[in-house]
Design an enzyme around this catalytic site. Structure first.
Site, PDB file in Angstrom:
ATOM      1  N   CYS A 276      36.314  35.221  37.462  1.00 20.38           N
ATOM      2  CA  CYS A 276      36.731  35.483  38.854  1.00 20.38           C
ATOM      3  C   CYS A 276      36.887  36.992  39.002  1.00 20.38           C
ATOM      4  O   CYS A 276      38.000  37.518  39.004  1.00 20.38           O
ATOM      5  CB  CYS A 276      38.038  34.766  39.176  1.00 20.38           C
ATOM      6  SG  CYS A 276      37.971  32.967  38.926  1.00 20.38           S
ATOM      7  N   ALA A 277      35.759  37.689  39.113  1.00 22.23           N
ATOM      8  CA  ALA A 277      35.747  39.136  38.907  1.00 22.23           C
ATOM      9  C   ALA A 277      36.198  39.950  40.110  1.00 22.23           C
ATOM     10  O   ALA A 277      36.565  41.114  39.953  1.00 22.23           O
ATOM     11  CB  ALA A 277      34.340  39.585  38.496  1.00 22.23           C
ATOM     12  N   GLY A 280      36.979  43.571  41.272  1.00 21.57           N
ATOM     13  CA  GLY A 280      36.221  44.319  40.275  1.00 21.57           C
ATOM     14  C   GLY A 280      36.981  45.282  39.402  1.00 21.57           C
ATOM     15  O   GLY A 280      36.381  45.954  38.557  1.00 21.57           O
ATOM     16  N   GLY A 281      38.296  45.359  39.535  1.00 19.73           N
ATOM     17  CA  GLY A 281      39.061  46.311  38.726  1.00 19.73           C
ATOM     18  C   GLY A 281      39.005  46.012  37.241  1.00 19.73           C
ATOM     19  O   GLY A 281      38.668  46.876  36.430  1.00 19.73           O
ATOM     20  N   GLU A 301      31.619  35.814  40.673  1.00 21.18           N
ATOM     21  CA  GLU A 301      32.536  35.763  41.811  1.00 21.18           C
ATOM     22  C   GLU A 301      32.022  34.733  42.810  1.00 21.18           C
ATOM     23  O   GLU A 301      30.826  34.655  43.090  1.00 21.18           O
ATOM     24  CB  GLU A 301      32.644  37.144  42.472  1.00 21.18           C
ATOM     25  CG  GLU A 301      33.455  37.183  43.754  1.00 21.18           C
ATOM     26  CD  GLU A 301      34.854  36.627  43.608  1.00 21.18           C
ATOM     27  OE1 GLU A 301      35.254  35.820  44.474  1.00 21.18           O
ATOM     28  OE2 GLU A 301      35.550  36.975  42.638  1.00 21.18           O
ATOM     29  N   ASP A 327      30.346  29.158  41.536  1.00 21.67           N
ATOM     30  CA  ASP A 327      31.665  28.537  41.457  1.00 21.67           C
ATOM     31  C   ASP A 327      32.056  28.476  39.987  1.00 21.67           C
ATOM     32  O   ASP A 327      31.353  27.883  39.163  1.00 21.67           O
ATOM     33  CB  ASP A 327      31.610  27.130  42.056  1.00 21.67           C
ATOM     34  CG  ASP A 327      33.000  26.525  42.241  1.00 21.67           C
ATOM     35  OD1 ASP A 327      33.885  26.785  41.405  1.00 21.67           O
ATOM     36  OD2 ASP A 327      33.191  25.780  43.224  1.00 21.67           O
ATOM     37  N   ASP A 345      40.849  35.512  35.144  1.00 13.84           N
ATOM     38  CA  ASP A 345      41.966  36.016  35.947  1.00 13.84           C
ATOM     39  C   ASP A 345      42.036  35.124  37.176  1.00 13.84           C
ATOM     40  O   ASP A 345      41.397  35.375  38.187  1.00 13.84           O
ATOM     41  CB  ASP A 345      41.707  37.481  36.323  1.00 13.84           C
ATOM     42  CG  ASP A 345      42.858  38.105  37.101  1.00 13.84           C
ATOM     43  OD1 ASP A 345      43.923  37.464  37.194  1.00 13.84           O
ATOM     44  OD2 ASP A 345      42.689  39.215  37.625  1.00 13.84           O
ATOM     45  N   CYS A 398      48.413  36.772  37.866  1.00 14.34           N
ATOM     46  CA  CYS A 398      49.380  37.752  38.365  1.00 14.34           C
ATOM     47  C   CYS A 398      50.546  36.989  38.989  1.00 14.34           C
ATOM     48  O   CYS A 398      50.913  37.197  40.143  1.00 14.34           O
ATOM     49  CB  CYS A 398      48.723  38.681  39.378  1.00 14.34           C
ATOM     50  SG  CYS A 398      49.795  40.065  39.823  1.00 14.34           S
TER      51      CYS A 398
END
Length: 467
Positions: A276-277, A280-281, A301, A327, A345, A398
Site C-alpha cells: 500500500c505504497a 510514496g514516502g 497502490e 488490489d 503499511d 499508524c
C-alpha cells in the site's frame, strides 16, 4: 505593459492579499465540505497567499489548533449559542471555531478576535449570520478556556469522557489509547500521551541513502540514522528537498521502513514489495535502500491518483521502480511467493498521527475500526501469500489501537501456527537507531512507538517470516 501582463499582475496581487485568517478559514471549509487533508492543503494555500514568517505561523496555528480542538470548541459554541451544532449554518460554524480558538487557545485580544472574525463572516458570504456570530463570540470571550472546560465537565462521571473533554479527544479514542498503553503496563502515561497529541510536531526530514546524508540536512534526529530536523519555514524550500534527494517524513515512518530494509543483510537480486505504497514516502526510502543493496522494489497502490503520487516520489530515487495499480488483497492469485521482503503499511484509523493530522480524531468514529480491521487482516493474509519462504514481512500501522495491531497479528499466527514465525522488531530497531528506544513489552516481539515517549507518530511495527 500588455493587458495580459496587467491581468497577471492583478491576479498575483489578489493572491497576496489573503489574510492568515482567510487562509485558515479556506482550509477549514475544505476539510469540512470536501474531506480535504489540512496537512496537504495548508502549505499550498500559504504559498499561494505568499504568507511567510509571523503571518504563516499565525495561519498555521489557527488552522491546526482549531482542527485539533474542534470537538471541544463545538461543545462551547453550542453552550454559548444555546442551540445544537447541527442547527448552525456550516459556514458560520467554521468561522465560530476559528474565533473560539483565537479567544481560548491563542490568547488573541478579544476585540481583534471578535472584530476580525465577524468581518471574515461577511467576506465568506454569510453576512446574514454576522449578528449571530458576533453575539456567540462575545459570550465565549467572557470566560477563559479553563472556566469553559470546568463547565463542560459538570455532571460528567465517566473517566474517559472527562479526559476527552479536558484534552479535546473523542471518548472512544481515549479508551483505545488507554487500552493500548495498558498492554505495556503503562496506562499511567495516558495523560502524557493526550497532551503530546495536542502539541504541534517538529517537522523531520529523511535523507534518502545514496542521494543525500542526514548531516547535510541539519540537526540530526534522536533515533533515525537517516533523519534530520527541518529548520523553520517551508521544508520544501530546502535545496536538497527541492531536488528530491530528501523528503519530509516523520521519524517513526523512517524507522518502520528501515526495520524491513535492515532486518538482515541484503542479498543482491532480492525482490521487495510495498503493498500500500501511496503517497510514496516509505516507498522512496525503501527504493533508496534497495538500490544501495542491489535489490529491486515494486510499489503497489489501489487508487490510481495515489499511484501517481508514488511515481513522483520515486522519480528522483529510482525511476525504474515498477508502480502497479492492483488490489493488495489479490496477491495470492497474482504474485504467490514472489517477494523476499514485503512492507504492508495498512490503511488504519490514523490514531497514531493525531499531531500531524488534527482533523483525523473527529473524522473517524468507533464504528470505523471493525471494517478497517477486517481489511487489515485480509491484506496481511494476502501479503503473506506473496512472501517467499525465509522472507521478511513488516506489518505496520499508524495506529496503536489493539484491534488494528496485536489482535490482527495474533489472528494470523493462530491461522498459521506452523508456517509463520514472528521476528523481534525491538531487537532489529536496537541495531538501527542512534540512541536506544524506550519500547514496552508487546507479544511476538512487536514494537510500538509513541508521541510522548519518542516524539514520533505512534507507529506499530511487527516483523514476520515464513518457514
Amino acid at each position: 505593459m500588455t493587458s495580459r501582463e496587467q491581468s497577471d499582475g492583478s491576479k498575483a496581487r489578489a493572491r497576496s492579499t489573503a489574510t492568515p485568517r482567510q487562509v485558515a478559514f479556506d482550509v477549514l471549509r475544505a476539510v469540512a465540505a470536501d474531506d480535504a487533508y489540512a496537512n496537504l492543503l495548508l502549505p499550498t494555500r500559504l504559498r499561494r497567499a505568499r504568507l511567510t514568517g509571523a503571518d504563516a505561523a499565525f495561519a498555521t496555528e489557527l488552522t491546526y489548533g482549531t482542527l485539533r480542538r474542534r470537538g471541544h470548541y463545538d461543545r462551547i459554541i453550542a453552550r454559548a449559542a444555546g442551540r445544537d451544532i447541527a442547527a448552525i449554518d456550516p459556514v458560520a460554524l467554521d468561522v465560530l471555531r476559528l474565533g473560539a480558538h483565537q479567544l481560548l487557545g491563542m490568547s488573541t485580544p478579544a476585540h481583534a478576535a471578535v472584530g476580525e472574525t465577524v468581518e471574515l463572516t461577511r467576506r465568506a458570504r454569510a453576512a446574514r449570520t454576522t449578528g449571530f456570530v458576533n453575539a456567540v463570540l462575545r459570550t465565549i470571550s467572557r470566560d477563559d478556556d479553563a472556566t469553559w472546560t470546568a463547565r463542560l465537565l459538570e455532571g460528567v462521571t465517566d473517566p474517559d469522557e472527562r479526559k476527552g473533554i479536558a484534552h479535546a479527544h473523542p471518548a472512544w479514542i481515549v479508551r483505545a489509547l488507554r487500552s493500548a498503553l495498558a498492554r505495556e503496563g503503562r496506562e499511567s502515561e495516558l495523560d502524557d500521551l493526550l497532551v503530546a497529541d495536542n502539541a504541534p510536531p517538529r517537522v523531520t526530514l529523511v535523507a534518502l541513502p545514496g542521494l543525500s546524508t542526514a548531516e547535510a540536512l541539519g540537526d540530526r534526529t534522536r533515533f533515525s540514522p537517516v533523519g534530520a530536523r527541518s529548520a523553520a519555514g517551508d521544508p520544501a524550500a530546502h535545496p536538497i528537498v527541492a531536488v528530491g534527494a530528501a523528503r519530509v517524513q516523520d521519524e517513526g515512518s523512517q524507522l518502520a521502513a528501515l526495520a524491513l530494509s535492515r532486518a538482515r543483510p541484503i542479498t543482491a537480486g532480492e525482490r521487495w514489495l510495498d503493498v500500500c505504497a501511496g503517497p510514496g514516502g516509505k516507498a522512496a526510502l525503501l527504493a533508496a535502500e534497495a538500490r544501495a543493496g542491489g535489490a529491486m522494489l515494486t510499489a503497489n497502490e489501489l487508487v490510481p491518483a495515489r499511484a501517481e503520487l508514488v511515481r513522483r516520489a520515486l522519480r528522483a530515487v529510482d525511476p525504474t521502480v515498477e508502480v502497479r495499480v492492483e488490489d493488495g488483497r489479490d496477491l495470492a492469485s497474482r504474485h504467490p511467493r514472489e517477494f523476499d521482503r514485503i512492507l504492508l503499511d495498512a490503511p488504519c484509523t490514523g490514531l497514531g498521527a493525531l499531531r500531524r493530522r488534527p482533523e483525523a480524531r473527529w473524522r473517524k468514529g468507533e464504528n470505523d475500526v471493525g471494517p478497517l480491521a477486517a481489511l487489515q487482516a485480509a491484506l496481511l493474509r494476502s501479503a503473506l501469500s506473496a512472501l517467499r519462504p525465509g522472507g521478511v514481512l513488516a506489518y505496520v500501522t499508524c495506529s496503536p489501537h489493539p484491534d488494528e495491531t496485536t489482535a490482527i497479528v495474533d489472528a494470523l499466527l493462530a491461522e498459521h501456527p506452523a508456517d509463520v514465525v514472528p521476528l523481534d522488531a525491538r531487537t532489529v530497531l536496537a541495531g538501527i537507531t542512534r540512541t536506544p528506544l524506550d519500547l514496552g513489552e508487546l507479544p511476538n516481539g512487536a514494537a510500538q512507538l509513541w508521541p510522548h515517549r519518542q516524539g514520533t507518530d505512534a507507529m506499530f511495527i511487527q516483523l514476520l517470516t515464513r518457514r
